[in-house]
Design a protein around this motif. Structure first.
Motif, PDB file in Angstrom:
ATOM      1  N   LYS A 358       0.947  -0.976   0.168  1.00 33.65           N
ATOM      2  CA  LYS A 358       0.097   0.083   0.145  1.00 33.65           C
ATOM      3  C   LYS A 358       0.883   1.247   0.051  1.00 33.65           C
ATOM      4  O   LYS A 358       0.756   2.329  -0.587  1.00 33.65           O
ATOM      5  N   GLN A 361       1.972   1.735  -3.479  1.00 36.96           N
ATOM      6  CA  GLN A 361       0.923   2.306  -4.447  1.00 36.96           C
ATOM      7  C   GLN A 361       0.662   3.875  -4.066  1.00 36.96           C
ATOM      8  O   GLN A 361       0.464   4.642  -5.132  1.00 36.96           O
ATOM      9  N   ARG A 365       1.146   7.115  -6.948  1.00 33.76           N
ATOM     10  CA  ARG A 365       0.127   7.733  -7.257  1.00 33.76           C
ATOM     11  C   ARG A 365       0.626   9.063  -7.300  1.00 33.76           C
ATOM     12  O   ARG A 365       0.199  10.228  -7.960  1.00 33.76           O
TER      13      ARG A 365
END
Ligand code: ADP
Ligand code: ASP
Ligand code: MG
Length: 407
Positions: A358, A361, A365
């Motif tokens: 996570k 990610q 982003r």
């Protein structure tokens, strides 16, 4: 009636007015019936000023004399606080490290406390005095003055608290406690009520400079409860204590950053046994602490080896590595001092999968490139371009702490 140790940091004793304010707080604790030992840092900016003076004389000052110089900052604040307490009508007595006898090893600039003889402190307390001890300094077995590394007054305070079996070590500072991230760079940071020793050690090691790492290690070893709180109000701060089950529920307790490291890459190192030892041996012999290391094998039988060292040591490290590169016939050495290490820390990671994924990610982003990764049971760290440090910290804080870190 309890024995308490209070430590006041540089900002808290940054002016005569503030020292008078500290005297009031110390006296209030004494009047509440406690035995009080106070440990103080140098006045804000003083240690940096002294470092600067030494540097004007020598680029690499003699370490013994540098410690004699740096320790003087704490001598001044200790005496001023004792004067302020006396002036306000209570009896106080100041002690420098050699008078208490805070004995350390010989590692100038990063000495470790070996023992504390608390006889004189106990005698002064018994006589009804408030004791003021200089933080940051020690003496080695030959009475040379040593210092404990930047932020070392925290360690002096916890060590004194351990030696006296104090009920609590209160660390008074310029923030209200330990925050989920540095409140200076993330407005959404919030104060933690409690944090485990282990998490605090990781947070401090990963860059949260609110407590010196060694102070938390000592707190954990000797089970000294540490209460980090503001010297400007009476609000409760953060308790650094032993872990309990409720702490597991929180996935990430803190987001930290560290801009004090530099990255060194040895390009195209021949891939054969013994080379890592040949490279890192001389670096260790020069007392340079290596943090992260990654090695990529390539198809032509060579490998790129990248590692990080403290920024303060990177020129010394580069000189050594360039020498080694010639001997082992590596293609070259690249150095990048403009990096930042950003980490997430939490004991909840032990029992939850997918935290690192996570994190990657979220950084993706934001368009942030990850240059290195390292993990432990309760933390994940990445090295990124220094320019992207603040956006990375804010994005990770938002996802893991403001939004409760749902995976
Ligand atoms: P002192 O002089 O009292 O020892 P420090 O400057 O050493 O104070 O430590 C307090 C500072 O630590 C705060 O002003 C804050 O900017 C910084 N800091 C970094 N990370 C954190 C964090 N997670 N929680 C609280 N403070 C932090
Ligand atoms: N005065 C020292 C420093 O600035 C020690 C401390 O403040 O804890 O690092
Ligand atoms: Mg500090």
């Amino acid at each position: 009636m309890a024995l308490i140790v209070q430590k006041y940091g540089g900002t808290s004793v940054g002016s005569v007015e503030r020292i008078k304010n500290v005297a009031k707080k110390v006296i209030a604790a004494k009047q509440a019936g406690h035995d009080v030992v106070v440990v103080v840092s140098a006045m804000a900016g003083e240690t940096n000023r002294l470092v600067g003076l030494a540097q004007q004389i020598s680029e690499l000052p003699d370490e013994r004399e540098r410690d004699v110089l740096l320790a003087s900052g704490e001598q001044v604040s200790t005496a001023l606080l004792a004067l302020a307490i006396n002036e306000a009508g209570q009896r106080a007595r100041s002690f420098l490290a050699h008078q208490v006898r805070i004995e350390t090893d010989k590692a100038y600039g990063k000495a470790r406390i070996k023992s504390i003889d608390s006889t004189r402190v106990r005698k002064a307390l018994k006589d009804g005095e408030i004791v003021v001890v200089a933080g940051f300094q020690g003496v080695d077995e030959e009475d040379n003055i040593t210092t404990l590394g930047r932020g070392g007054s925290d360690t002096s305070a916890v060590a004194v608290a351990a030696a006296l079996s104090a009920e609590v070590c209160e660390i008074y500072t310029d923030v209200e406690g330990v925050f989920t991230t540095d409140p200076d760079i993330c407005a959404a940071a919030r104060k933690l009520d409690r944090v485990s020793y282990e998490e605090m050690i990781e947070m401090a090691s990963m860059g949260a400079k609110v407590l010196q790492i060694r102070s938390v290690e000592l707190g954990m070893k000797f089970k000294v409860p540490i209460h980090v709180r503001s010297s400007f109000n009476d609000a409760p701060g953060t308790w650094v204590v032993e872990e309990d089950e409720s702490m597991d529920e929180v996935l990430v307790s803190g987001v930290t950053y560290d801009k004090d490291e530099a990255k060194i890459t040895l390009v195209s190192v021949p891939d054969r046994p013994g080379l890592a030892a040949q490279i890192f041996g001389p670096i260790a012999d020069a007392s340079i602490v290596v943090d992260m290391i990654i090695q990529n094998a390539s198809e032509d039988g060579t490998t790129d080896l990248t590692f990080t060292v403290p920024k303060a040591d990177y020129k010394k490290a580069r000189a050594l590595v360039e020498q080694i590169a010639k001997t082992i016939r590596a293609k070259g050495v690249n150095v990048d001092p403009d990096i930042a290490k950003v980490s997430i820390v939490g004991v909840g990671m032990r029992t939850h999968a997918g935290v690192a994924a996570k994190m990657f990610q979220i950084l993706a982003r934001e368009g942030i490139n990850i240059e290195m990764i390292s993990t432990s049971e309760i933390k994940v760290s990445v090295v990124i371009d220094a320019k992207q440090m603040e956006p990375a910290v804010r994005a990770l804080h938002k996802a893991f702490i403001e939004q409760q870190g749902k995976l």
